[in-house]
Design a protein around this motif. Sequence first.
Motif, PDB file in Angstrom:
ATOM      1  N   SER A 127     -30.279  -0.046   3.274  1.00 44.65           N
ATOM      2  CA  SER A 127     -29.717   0.248   4.592  1.00 44.65           C
ATOM      3  C   SER A 127     -29.332  -1.015   5.346  1.00 44.65           C
ATOM      4  N   ARG A 128     -29.903  -2.174   4.953  1.00 44.48           N
ATOM      5  CA  ARG A 128     -29.627  -3.401   5.693  1.00 44.48           C
ATOM      6  C   ARG A 128     -30.072  -4.613   4.888  1.00 44.48           C
ATOM      7  N   TYR A 129     -29.462  -5.743   5.201  1.00 45.32           N
ATOM      8  CA  TYR A 129     -29.974  -7.024   4.741  1.00 45.32           C
ATOM      9  C   TYR A 129     -30.750  -7.617   5.913  1.00 45.32           C
ATOM     10  N   ILE A 130     -31.977  -8.048   5.650  1.00 44.98           N
ATOM     11  CA  ILE A 130     -32.842  -8.588   6.701  1.00 44.98           C
ATOM     12  C   ILE A 130     -32.973 -10.097   6.528  1.00 44.98           C
ATOM     13  N   VAL A 131     -32.523 -10.844   7.525  1.00 44.60           N
ATOM     14  CA  VAL A 131     -32.771 -12.283   7.578  1.00 44.60           C
ATOM     15  C   VAL A 131     -34.046 -12.474   8.396  1.00 44.60           C
ATOM     16  N   ARG A 132     -35.083 -12.980   7.739  1.00 47.69           N
ATOM     17  CA  ARG A 132     -36.362 -13.198   8.420  1.00 47.69           C
ATOM     18  C   ARG A 132     -36.481 -14.686   8.758  1.00 47.69           C
ATOM     19  N   LEU A 133     -36.720 -14.955  10.031  1.00 50.27           N
ATOM     20  CA  LEU A 133     -36.736 -16.329  10.520  1.00 50.27           C
ATOM     21  C   LEU A 133     -38.130 -16.733  10.993  1.00 50.27           C
ATOM     22  N   VAL A 134     -38.401 -18.006  10.914  1.00 51.65           N
ATOM     23  CA  VAL A 134     -39.682 -18.527  11.380  1.00 51.65           C
ATOM     24  C   VAL A 134     -39.812 -18.257  12.882  1.00 51.65           C
TER      25      VAL A 134
END
Length: 541
Positions: A127-134
Amino acid sequence: MKFLGSLLLAAISLPSVAFAAWGYTDNGSSYIIDTGAQLVFAVSKSNGDITSMKYRGTETNGYQGKNSHVESGLGASVVTIKQYSTPANIIQVTVTYGTIVQTYIARYGNNNIYMLTNKGDATVAASRYIVRLVPGLLPKALTDSDYYDASTVTVEASDVTLSSANGYTKSKHYQGSNYGRTMDYDYVGKATSTLGIWLIRSNREKASGGPFFRSLVRGCSPIAEDLYEILYYNMGTTDPQRWGLQGPYVLSFTDGGAPNSALFSRNVDWSWMDTLGIKGWVPTSGRGSVAGVGIKNMKAGYTYVVGLSNTDAQYWGTANPTTGAFSVAKILPGTYTLTIYKGEIEVHTSSVVVTAGGKIALNSITPTDPSDTVSIWRIGFTNFDKTPMLPTYMHPSDKRISTWTPPNYIVGTSNAAGSMPGYMWKDINNGHLIYFKLTAAQTAAAHTVRIGITEAFIGGRPQITINGWSSKLPAATTQASTRSLTVGTYRGNNVMLTYDVPASAFLTAGQYNIMSINVISGSTGTGFLSPGISLDAIDFI
């Protein structure tokens, strides 16, 4: 000479500090890709996660052991890497997991990660691409609608909360004050004076919801920070899930400035990707375009949008505000429904066939506008009086929304913003009243009431009574099965319901007739999750 030798040794040592080294290395578990600029990132060889993103030496990727990836991570995948020197210096990583193919691309000298996702079928959720950031690298404010601050309690499900610090409701769904509809923004992200991290959206040709779609695109808390590229999201929409290649979308790093507008989907030239062998890639030469010379009968104060959609793809463009001329390019071949929207309401539909390399030229189009029908009275667009509209970035229970139970509406005296709720729920504000008078000639005739709704929750739809007369029970409209009105969206499927009212329903001339609008449904719920509707307009003809 010894002194000169020392200088030469120092000079040889400088590039590792002052100049980035373009290329990639394999450390056994990941491919480490140096963009030749200030960005170095790593892709896991086992599952295709981005496991590191260092910009100017600072790690920006991940939190609590979580990385950046499709959905919640793909699992064991086949990960390959290839380097090109033509048409440019390019490094391409391909991740294959079942019917999903995720592609990451680096281009020499660019602080960008170019990404594409090919969804083959429903066997792999995407459903989505998740960019996880610090967490903590980028700013956040207590007033941010998508910031789950530490002092929150749950309001609805697990994703709508109430901040005890300021009494605001929060959710990653609430983007009305940040980005709005898909057509309104080119990128999401945040910046400090020295660091900007931006996710530039794709053209969304394989996503859902069309130009007016609202969805989660960003979210954060004290321990997490996310950016999202939506691949398919069904919150508030009945659009089909579309299969094939979506992208490119671009994760771009800057020294605090906005991303390069040349990367925006409406501006970008992706021809340098034509020869990279990306699964599902269709070059511009394999696409067509549709253009129209104009739209007639345009109403002042409205933006007219032209949409193209079928089960495989979706596109849109904005018409010239004066002439109505429009052009939509880079369309995949196929048969499309062409829809013209006045604001967000459909006023024309037709069919067009797009071919590879073809250019369709349309003559002027004259829409059929419901407002052209002469009415005795009309209550126009009722969905709130503020821009952006408050319920697009807060829960309906939020203290900043003054009331859902305004005074009764009196035709000729009241205004929609002050006396007509934009949303109605069976449990909250059912039975709102409209008072109106008719002339002797008007009372002697039958009339039609039209109610336009833009969304309905769990089968909600309006039934009306006028004085002692009651309308038939209308059938439920086709709407999404998800939450809608409470997660920042009022736009589902636009429907105009009509009610034929006999002359016997009306009081004598000069007396106030009383119309009551009542939300009915065969489903049950409580409070703001009871059956509900979003109202667009009501008229009496």
